[in-house]
Design a protein around this motif. Structure first.
Motif, mmCIF file in Angstrom:
data_model
loop_
_atom_site.group_PDB
_atom_site.id
_atom_site.type_symbol
_atom_site.label_atom_id
_atom_site.label_comp_id
_atom_site.label_asym_id
_atom_site.label_seq_id
_atom_site.Cartn_x
_atom_site.Cartn_y
_atom_site.Cartn_z
ATOM 1 N N PRO A 1 1.385 9.071 -12.874
ATOM 2 C CA PRO A 1 1.024 7.748 -13.403
ATOM 3 C C PRO A 1 1.511 6.568 -12.583
ATOM 4 O O PRO A 1 0.914 5.486 -12.656
ATOM 5 C CB PRO A 1 1.650 7.754 -14.801
ATOM 6 C CG PRO A 1 2.740 8.778 -14.741
ATOM 7 C CD PRO A 1 2.236 9.829 -13.804
ATOM 8 N N ASP A 2 2.578 6.729 -11.807
ATOM 9 C CA ASP A 2 3.097 5.606 -11.021
ATOM 10 C C ASP A 2 2.564 5.562 -9.602
ATOM 11 O O ASP A 2 2.874 4.636 -8.846
ATOM 12 C CB ASP A 2 4.629 5.658 -10.989
ATOM 13 C CG ASP A 2 5.244 5.327 -12.333
ATOM 14 O OD1 ASP A 2 4.658 4.484 -13.044
ATOM 15 O OD2 ASP A 2 6.285 5.905 -12.676
ATOM 16 N N VAL A 3 1.767 6.557 -9.226
ATOM 17 C CA VAL A 3 1.231 6.627 -7.863
ATOM 18 C C VAL A 3 -0.143 5.957 -7.819
ATOM 19 O O VAL A 3 -1.057 6.328 -8.548
ATOM 20 C CB VAL A 3 1.123 8.085 -7.387
ATOM 21 C CG1 VAL A 3 0.403 8.155 -6.031
ATOM 22 C CG2 VAL A 3 2.507 8.721 -7.287
ATOM 23 N N ILE A 4 -0.269 4.966 -6.950
ATOM 24 C CA ILE A 4 -1.544 4.305 -6.687
ATOM 25 C C ILE A 4 -1.770 4.367 -5.189
ATOM 26 O O ILE A 4 -0.896 3.984 -4.403
ATOM 27 C CB ILE A 4 -1.546 2.822 -7.129
ATOM 28 C CG1 ILE A 4 -0.887 2.640 -8.503
ATOM 29 C CG2 ILE A 4 -2.964 2.259 -7.089
ATOM 30 C CD1 ILE A 4 -1.631 3.237 -9.652
ATOM 31 N N ILE A 5 -2.931 4.841 -4.779
ATOM 32 C CA ILE A 5 -3.258 4.943 -3.355
ATOM 33 C C ILE A 5 -4.503 4.105 -3.099
ATOM 34 O O ILE A 5 -5.445 4.105 -3.890
ATOM 35 C CB ILE A 5 -3.503 6.405 -2.942
ATOM 36 C CG1 ILE A 5 -2.281 7.259 -3.307
ATOM 37 C CG2 ILE A 5 -3.785 6.508 -1.448
ATOM 38 C CD1 ILE A 5 -2.509 8.738 -3.173
ATOM 39 N N ALA A 6 -4.486 3.351 -2.006
ATOM 40 C CA ALA A 6 -5.622 2.501 -1.645
ATOM 41 C C ALA A 6 -5.917 2.688 -0.160
ATOM 42 O O ALA A 6 -5.044 3.078 0.615
ATOM 43 C CB ALA A 6 -5.306 1.033 -1.938
ATOM 44 N N ASN A 7 -7.161 2.403 0.212
ATOM 45 C CA ASN A 7 -7.519 2.494 1.628
ATOM 46 C C ASN A 7 -8.343 1.297 2.049
ATOM 47 O O ASN A 7 -9.094 0.712 1.261
ATOM 48 C CB ASN A 7 -8.305 3.768 1.917
ATOM 49 C CG ASN A 7 -9.703 3.772 1.315
ATOM 50 O OD1 ASN A 7 -9.863 4.111 0.148
ATOM 51 N ND2 ASN A 7 -10.713 3.421 2.096
ATOM 52 N N SER A 8 -8.164 0.915 3.313
ATOM 53 C CA SER A 8 -9.107 -0.019 3.914
ATOM 54 C C SER A 8 -10.312 0.792 4.368
ATOM 55 O O SER A 8 -10.232 2.004 4.578
ATOM 56 C CB SER A 8 -8.473 -0.754 5.097
ATOM 57 O OG SER A 8 -8.392 0.090 6.234
ATOM 58 N N MET A 9 -11.419 0.127 4.527
ATOM 59 C CA MET A 9 -12.619 0.833 4.952
ATOM 60 C C MET A 9 -12.433 1.484 6.313
ATOM 61 O O MET A 9 -12.980 2.553 6.595
ATOM 62 C CB MET A 9 -13.798 -0.133 4.982
ATOM 63 C CG MET A 9 -15.145 0.519 5.157
ATOM 64 S SD MET A 9 -16.462 -0.694 4.961
ATOM 65 C CE MET A 9 -17.881 0.324 5.329
ATOM 66 N N PHE A 10 -11.611 0.860 7.173
ATOM 67 C CA PHE A 10 -11.412 1.350 8.529
ATOM 68 C C PHE A 10 -10.108 2.121 8.698
ATOM 69 O O PHE A 10 -9.420 2.011 9.717
ATOM 70 C CB PHE A 10 -11.498 0.209 9.532
ATOM 71 C CG PHE A 10 -12.916 -0.245 9.801
ATOM 72 C CD1 PHE A 10 -13.991 0.597 9.580
ATOM 73 C CD2 PHE A 10 -13.158 -1.514 10.280
ATOM 74 C CE1 PHE A 10 -15.289 0.190 9.837
ATOM 75 C CE2 PHE A 10 -14.461 -1.945 10.538
ATOM 76 C CZ PHE A 10 -15.526 -1.094 10.308
ATOM 77 N N GLY A 11 -9.722 2.916 7.687
ATOM 78 C CA GLY A 11 -8.758 3.969 7.916
ATOM 79 C C GLY A 11 -7.309 3.724 7.584
ATOM 80 O O GLY A 11 -6.476 4.619 7.748
ATOM 81 N N TYR A 12 -6.930 2.511 7.130
ATOM 82 C CA TYR A 12 -5.550 2.307 6.698
ATOM 83 C C TYR A 12 -5.375 2.894 5.289
ATOM 84 O O TYR A 12 -6.250 2.757 4.431
ATOM 85 C CB TYR A 12 -5.205 0.822 6.638
ATOM 86 C CG TYR A 12 -5.003 0.131 7.961
ATOM 87 C CD1 TYR A 12 -5.337 0.729 9.176
ATOM 88 C CD2 TYR A 12 -4.468 -1.156 7.995
ATOM 89 C CE1 TYR A 12 -5.145 0.067 10.378
ATOM 90 C CE2 TYR A 12 -4.271 -1.828 9.200
ATOM 91 C CZ TYR A 12 -4.621 -1.210 10.386
ATOM 92 O OH TYR A 12 -4.436 -1.874 11.571
#
Length: 333
Positions: A293-304
């Motif tokens: 529940p505390d883990v949030i993952i995000a990405n930029s379109m170009f791979g970050y």
């Protein structure tokens, strides 16, 4: 301290990559290529994790549906009527582990009651053409409050809802007066009080407190005066706090600037997250999991790739950078 977890990233151009140690080290997943594929790699546009069976996940690609039974390390094609078609969305029923939905381009909805052995095409009156060509069924969301309710977002086409597990569908009122309000990118359900339907379009995040009968728009500040809008893509709800919302933001697609927007009060107010490295393009998508529940993952379109272990209070950028990322998933080890 959150235990180590697995991250899967679906890319355009290099298949699926996975990390068993929360993003420190990465391996390229083994993916079966169909006999008719002329490409060397599979383009992946959606990932879905089973909430019932450890290690089971699904991936939608431009050649059909894939299944993994080992938390993303290897993938086999699922025989289905979608083979050879772009799959843009997959959803697993939160109550019944045998029920799966998939959405495609051109926009069609398919359903399986036996974990993918047999599929039926559902009758949904989605327009077949738009200014970008065939619309894309970008989102399928099964309502956490009532698993008989299924929501679909179409780019360009608007929002559709079924109250009977997909047998019948209703096209909801248009979010706003502009054509861009039919350009649906993200859909999520916040089961708070009141419950909210959340939809992102290029103009911002639309929130409905009445099951989609009417909508209110929140637009984020532009990155520069020359920008048309402050573009929005993905939307996510913190699994154990329904009033904590996240929106993937940027100056365009692909853009050259991005941000993670967070609300802690159900969308009444928003604050831009402080990231250790400025995104190199718009922020595109999120991964959350009720088991983390505390883990949030995000990405930029170009791979970050950015990871928060404290519900979005702080973020780290992973050292590894991938090719163009279009899908994310996370699961406990």
């Amino acid at each position: 301290m959150t235990a180590e977890f697995t991250i899967c990233a679906g890319t355009v151009g290099s298949g699926i990559w996975y990390s068993r140690d929360s993003g420190e080290r990465w391996k390229r997943a083994k993916m079966e290529l169909p006999f008719f594929s002329k490409a060397g790699d599979v383009q992946v546009r959606t990932l879905a994790v089973s909430p019932h069976i450890p290690g089971l996940a699904y991936a939608g690609s431009e050649v059909g549906l894939y299944r993994s039974d080992d938390s993303g390390a290897s993938w086999e094609m699922v025989e289905s009527p979608m083979t050879g078609t772009q799959i843009w969305s997959v959803a697993v029923d939160p109550v019944d582990p045998d029920v799966i939905f998939a959405g495609t381009k051109p926009p069609r909805v398919f359903r399986s009651f036996d974990r993918g052995k047999y599929w039926e095409r559902l009758s949904v009156a989605i327009p077949g053409e738009c200014p970008i060509g065939p619309p894309r069924l970008t989102n399928l969301v099964i309502d956490p409050r009532n698993h008989r309710s299924v929501w679909a977002g179409v780019e360009l086409g608007g929002v559709f809802r079924s109250r009977d597990r997909g047998d019948n569908w209703t096209r909801l009122p248009q979010l706003g007066p502009r054509e861009s309000s039919t350009d649906v990118h993200g859909v999520a359900i916040s089961p708070g009080s009141p419950a909210k339907v959340l939809v992102t379009t290029p103009d911002g995040i639309w929130i409905s407190n009445n099951e989609g009968e009417s909508w209110a728009l929140h637009a984020f500040p532009k990155f520069a005066e020359r920008d048309r809008v402050s573009y929005c893509r993905g939307v996510a709800v913190k699994p154990d706090e329904p009033d904590v919302l996240f929106v993937a933001n940027g100056n365009d697609v692909p853009g050259d600037a991005g941000a993670i927007q967070r609300s802690r009060d159900g969308g009444r107010s928003w604050r831009r997250a402080t990231l250790p490295v400025e995104p190199n393009s718009t922020i595109y998508w999120f991964a959350v999991n009720p088991a983390l529940p505390d883990v949030i993952i995000a990405n930029s379109m170009f791979g970050y790739l950015y990871v928060s272990r404290d519900g979005g209070d702080s973020w780290n950028k992973l050292r590894r950078e991938l090719s163009e990322i279009r899908a994310l998933a996370c699961m406990p080890n």
